[in-house]
Design a protein around this motif. Structure first.
Motif, PDB file in Angstrom:
ATOM      1  N   ARG A 130      -2.791  -1.927   0.134  1.00  0.00           N
ATOM      2  CA  ARG A 130      -1.397  -2.711   0.408  1.00  0.00           C
ATOM      3  C   ARG A 130      -1.682  -4.241   1.305  1.00  0.00           C
ATOM      4  O   ARG A 130      -1.164  -5.653   0.434  1.00  0.00           O
TER       5      ARG A 130
ATOM      6  N   ASP B 115      -2.701  -6.672  -2.342  1.00  0.00           N
ATOM      7  CA  ASP B 115      -1.600  -6.448  -3.040  1.00  0.00           C
ATOM      8  C   ASP B 115      -0.395  -7.801  -1.700  1.00  0.00           C
ATOM      9  O   ASP B 115       0.182  -8.460  -2.696  1.00  0.00           O
ATOM     10  N   GLU B 116      -0.411  -7.696  -0.811  1.00  0.00           N
ATOM     11  CA  GLU B 116      -0.418  -9.161  -0.116  1.00  0.00           C
ATOM     12  C   GLU B 116      -0.583  -9.809  -0.032  1.00  0.00           C
ATOM     13  O   GLU B 116       0.245 -11.309  -0.224  1.00  0.00           O
TER      14      GLU B 116
ATOM     15  N   LEU C 221      -0.988   2.335  -5.497  1.00  0.00           N
ATOM     16  CA  LEU C 221      -0.308   2.649  -4.681  1.00  0.00           C
ATOM     17  C   LEU C 221       0.860   4.179  -4.599  1.00  0.00           C
ATOM     18  O   LEU C 221       0.915   4.604  -3.319  1.00  0.00           O
TER      19      LEU C 221
END
Length: 262
Positions: free
Chosen positions: A214, A217-218, A236
């Motif tokens: 995560r 990804d952000e 994910l």
């Protein structure tokens, strides 16, 4: 997005001044388009590069044109056509011009094309050939010592080991990319390596692995690099199933399919 907009404006000014297309602008615009998932635009830029290479009898530009077409076709899922382009790039590559490629285009195409060819070969079912190509590309990057090319090769080493299932190797290469990126400010590679590191961690520490995916990804979303999102969402989703978040995982897969088809 801002990069592509600026480069497009520069090309428009070139045309208004009756100047020939600038290969540096075309090459940069092709990669910017690719990172935004604009594959047809990337292919058009690649074709223009090959045309310029022919007109100017420029061997380095010829290699770069085939590289642009190869990497774009690979992300578009045309692995056989991509393989042809990457092999043409490697056939035309001369190590004597490595410094010229790096100074003009920021990377060594001998390294990059071997790593991308390795992934094409894996997708086409040639696992042994894929591993040999990747090992050759990584060894060349390590010998060359150019930070960006090495980070690229290590990232794709982690990627290939991930799909093969060698997660310890994924973790080793991803950690090396993150360290190299911190030293040389290679933010995009660091983001992608963080995702891959999370992928490796999920086998023994699912919650930490999910958090790493995560976070990476952000970071990629913040940079505007969207073409990897379906793959990241798929990774994910697989890990969320392991920690019992099945509903969220199904939503992610649905979103990834929609994004990939758009």
């Amino acid at each position: 997005p801002e990069v592509l907009q600026t480069l497009s404006r520069a090309q428009t000014l070139n045309q208004q001044l009756a100047k020939p297309p600038d290969p540096l602008l075309l090459r940069a615009a092709a990669i910017a388009a690719l990172n935004l998932g604009k594959f047809q635009q990337g292919l058009a830029f690649g074709d223009q590069l090959l045309q310029l290479a022919d007109e100017q009898d420029d061997p380095t530009l010829l290699v770069e044109g085939h590289y642009v077409l190869g990497v774009t076709l690979s992300w578009a899922g045309s692995f056989t056509r991509s393989r042809v382009q990457l092999e043409q790039a490697l056939a035309g590559y001369d190590p004597m011009y490595s410094a010229s490629h790096i100074s003009r285009y920021s990377q060594d195409p001998g390294v990059i094309c071997r790593c991308r060819l390795a992934f094409d070969l894996w997708c086409l079912g040639y696992v042994d050939q894929a591993q040999r190509a990747q090992n050759t590309g990584l060894a060349q990057a390590q010998a060359l010592g150019h930070p960006f090319s090495l980070a690229y090769a290590l990232t794709w080493d982690a990627m290939l080991h991930g799909v093969i299932g060698n997660l310890n190797s994924v973790l080793k290469s991803a950690d090396a990319v993150i360290a190299l990126s911190e030293q040389h400010h290679l933010g995009l590679w660091s983001s992608w390596a963080t995702v891959l590191r999370g992928w490796a961690l999920t086998e023994r520490e699912p919650q930490q692995g999910v958090a790493e995916i995560r976070r990476g990804d952000e970071q990629m979303r913040a940079k505007g690099s969207v073409f990897l999102q379906p793959f990241v969402s798929f990774l994910l989703a697989k890990q969320l199933v392991k920690v019992g978040q099945i509903g969220h995982a199904i939503d992610l897969v649905s979103d990834a399919i929609s994004s990939a088809n758009s």
